[in-house]
Each structure stands twice: as C-alpha cells, then as structure tokens.
Design a protein around this motif. Structure first.
Motif, short mmCIF file in Angstrom:
data_model
loop_
_atom_site.label_atom_id
_atom_site.label_comp_id
_atom_site.label_asym_id
_atom_site.label_seq_id
_atom_site.Cartn_x
_atom_site.Cartn_y
_atom_site.Cartn_z
N LEU A 1 0.82 -1.19 0.00
CA LEU A 1 0.00 0.00 0.00
C LEU A 1 0.86 1.25 0.00
O LEU A 1 0.46 2.27 -0.55
N LEU A 2 2.00 1.17 0.66
CA LEU A 2 2.90 2.32 0.66
C LEU A 2 3.35 2.65 -0.76
O LEU A 2 3.52 3.83 -1.10
N ALA A 3 3.56 1.64 -1.59
CA ALA A 3 3.98 1.86 -2.97
C ALA A 3 2.90 2.55 -3.79
O ALA A 3 3.18 3.21 -4.79
N LYS A 4 1.64 2.41 -3.39
CA LYS A 4 0.52 3.04 -4.08
C LYS A 4 0.30 4.49 -3.63
O LYS A 4 -0.64 5.14 -4.05
N GLY A 5 1.12 4.97 -2.69
CA GLY A 5 1.02 6.35 -2.24
C GLY A 5 0.11 6.54 -1.04
O GLY A 5 -0.29 7.67 -0.73
N ILE A 6 -0.23 5.46 -0.34
CA ILE A 6 -1.07 5.57 0.85
C ILE A 6 -0.15 5.73 2.05
O ILE A 6 0.80 4.96 2.22
N SER A 7 -0.43 6.72 2.88
CA SER A 7 0.46 7.01 4.01
C SER A 7 0.26 5.98 5.13
O SER A 7 -0.74 5.26 5.19
N GLN A 8 1.24 5.94 6.03
CA GLN A 8 1.18 5.02 7.17
C GLN A 8 -0.03 5.34 8.06
O GLN A 8 -0.68 4.44 8.57
N ASP A 9 -0.36 6.62 8.22
CA ASP A 9 -1.53 7.00 9.01
C ASP A 9 -2.82 6.48 8.38
O ASP A 9 -3.73 6.02 9.08
N GLN A 10 -2.92 6.54 7.05
CA GLN A 10 -4.11 6.04 6.36
C GLN A 10 -4.22 4.53 6.50
O GLN A 10 -5.31 3.99 6.66
N ILE A 11 -3.10 3.84 6.45
CA ILE A 11 -3.11 2.38 6.62
C ILE A 11 -3.59 2.02 8.02
O ILE A 11 -4.41 1.12 8.20
N GLU A 12 -3.09 2.74 9.03
CA GLU A 12 -3.53 2.47 10.40
C GLU A 12 -5.02 2.74 10.57
O GLU A 12 -5.72 2.01 11.25
N THR A 13 -5.51 3.80 9.94
CA THR A 13 -6.94 4.11 10.00
C THR A 13 -7.76 2.98 9.40
O THR A 13 -8.77 2.55 9.96
N MET A 14 -7.31 2.45 8.26
CA MET A 14 -8.06 1.38 7.58
C MET A 14 -8.00 0.06 8.34
O MET A 14 -8.97 -0.68 8.38
N THR A 15 -6.86 -0.25 8.94
CA THR A 15 -6.70 -1.58 9.54
C THR A 15 -6.98 -1.64 11.03
O THR A 15 -7.24 -2.71 11.56
N LYS A 16 -6.90 -0.49 11.73
CA LYS A 16 -7.11 -0.51 13.19
C LYS A 16 -8.32 0.28 13.63
O LYS A 16 -9.16 -0.20 14.37
N HIS A 17 -8.41 1.53 13.19
CA HIS A 17 -9.43 2.42 13.73
C HIS A 17 -10.82 2.16 13.13
O HIS A 17 -11.80 2.11 13.87
#
Length: 81
Positions: A1-17
């Motif tokens: 996902l990082l390679a697609k330009g999604i930030s670490q904060d956005q990944i945490e929002t999608m997977t945790k929050h």
C-alpha cells in the motif's frame, strides 16, 4: 500500500481504527436460560434435560443417550435397582 502512495496514518486508520469503530455497536448476547426440568436416566442416574430426539424411552425406562440404552439392552432389559 505504501507503494501506491497511501500514508502510514491512512493504513492504520483502515486496519485498526475503522474496524474498531464498526464493532463498537456489538454487545454480547444474554446468557442462555437454565433448563427448568431435568429427568434422571434409568441406567446411569445422571440428570439430563429431555430434548426431543436426544433421549430415549422404552417400557418405563428413560435413557439419556444410546450408550445407556445399549447397556440396558445388553442386560436384556432386566429391572434396574
């Protein structure tokens, strides 16, 4: 996902929050009601709940399962003490 330009904060929002917020409404179900009527098995004397199709009767005897029915059949259905 990082390679697609999604930030670490956005990944945490999608997977945790987001999943946590989705499940906040859930409450555990109420505890099951305790059965009110139990009957004793004629062979093993264990008390059990008479659920249709899960216990057996023959003559004046009541059996909690096939094991007790089989034991009594092997005794040729002699009277029990």
């Amino acid at each position: 996902l990082l390679a697609k330009g999604i930030s670490q904060d956005q990944i945490e929002t999608m997977t945790k929050h987001n999943p946590r917020r989705l499940l906040q409404w859930w409450t555990p179900p109420p505890p099951e009601e305790v059965p009110k009527e139990y009957i004793p098995c004629s062979v093993c004397k264990k008390m059990f709940e008479p659920i249709l199709g899960e216990y057996y009767t023959k003559f004046t005897f009541t059996y909690c399962g096939t094991d007790c029915l089989r034991k009594h059949r092997q005794m040729k259905f002699k009277p029990l003490d």
